[in-house]
Design an enzyme around this catalytic site. Structure first.
Site, PDB file in Angstrom:
ATOM      1  N   THR A  48       0.829  -1.209   0.000  1.00  0.00           N
ATOM      2  CA  THR A  48       0.000   0.000   0.000  1.00  0.00           C
ATOM      3  C   THR A  48       0.857   1.251   0.000  1.00  0.00           C
ATOM      4  O   THR A  48       0.531   2.238  -0.666  1.00  0.00           O
ATOM      5  CB  THR A  48      -0.960   0.002   1.211  1.00  0.00           C
ATOM      6  N   CYS A  49       1.958   1.201   0.720  1.00  0.00           N
ATOM      7  CA  CYS A  49       2.851   2.363   0.804  1.00  0.00           C
ATOM      8  C   CYS A  49       3.423   2.709  -0.571  1.00  0.00           C
ATOM      9  O   CYS A  49       3.523   3.883  -0.932  1.00  0.00           O
ATOM     10  CB  CYS A  49       3.977   2.092   1.793  1.00  0.00           C
ATOM     11  N   SER A  50       3.792   1.693  -1.330  1.00  0.00           N
ATOM     12  CA  SER A  50       4.398   1.911  -2.645  1.00  0.00           C
ATOM     13  C   SER A  50       3.371   2.161  -3.745  1.00  0.00           C
ATOM     14  O   SER A  50       3.629   2.914  -4.676  1.00  0.00           O
ATOM     15  CB  SER A  50       5.246   0.696  -3.037  1.00  0.00           C
TER      16      SER A  50
END
Length: 160
Positions: A48-50
């Protein structure tokens, strides 16, 4: 206790991830005299962060600056080398990467989580965003576990 709007960011050591290597600083020095859009991710290179979180700030960097933000920063409980590599791979020169390798910032803000069930260690940062003006929290958006919405660049833009 979790930091609140109106609170001053506690003074702890930080490391800025730069192309020339790690640059030590403190929260007092970093946040002093400027308005910063800060967002935190549980881990660099995580799905999700990327795929969503970092890209939302890369895409909206100009819009945030046009609303009075002097700097956009991402923090994670990762080392400066990982943060620099992640920014080089997926980020932008518009984003300052802050390595919170020992989790001191996350802990001082009261925004830690236990990532051990995901193999990430027992101290990670929760996903959040905030506007920090001269060291004082103006806006704070902490995500519920497993969520991604409140801490997006779009949410901060709506709040500015």
């Amino acid at each position: 206790m979790t930091i609140q709007i109106g609170d001053r960011i506690p003074d702890v050591p930080l490391t800025i991830a730069t192309g020339e290597g790690p640059k030590p600083t403190t929260t007092g020095d970093y946040f002093g005299g400027r308005r910063v859009a800060l967002f935190a991710v549980p881990g660099a290179y995580t799905p999700t962060c990327s795929a969503k979180h970092l890209p939302s700030y890369v895409e909206k960097a100009g819009d945030l600056r046009s609303k009075g933000v002097d700097e956009i920063a991402c923090t994670s409980v990762n080392d400066a080398f990982v943060m620099a590599a992640w920014n080089k791979d997926q980020g932008s020169e518009d984003i300052t990467m802050i390595a919170d390798g020992n989790g001191q910032l996350a802990d001082a803000l009261g925004l830690t989580m236990d990532g051990s069930k995901f193999g990430m260690g027992n101290v990670r940062s929760q996903r959040y965003s905030m506007i920090v003006n001269d060291g004082v929290v103006e806006q704070l958006n902490v995500e519920a576990p497993g969520e991604y919405r409140a801490s997006s660049a779009e949410t901060l833009l709506e709040q500015l």
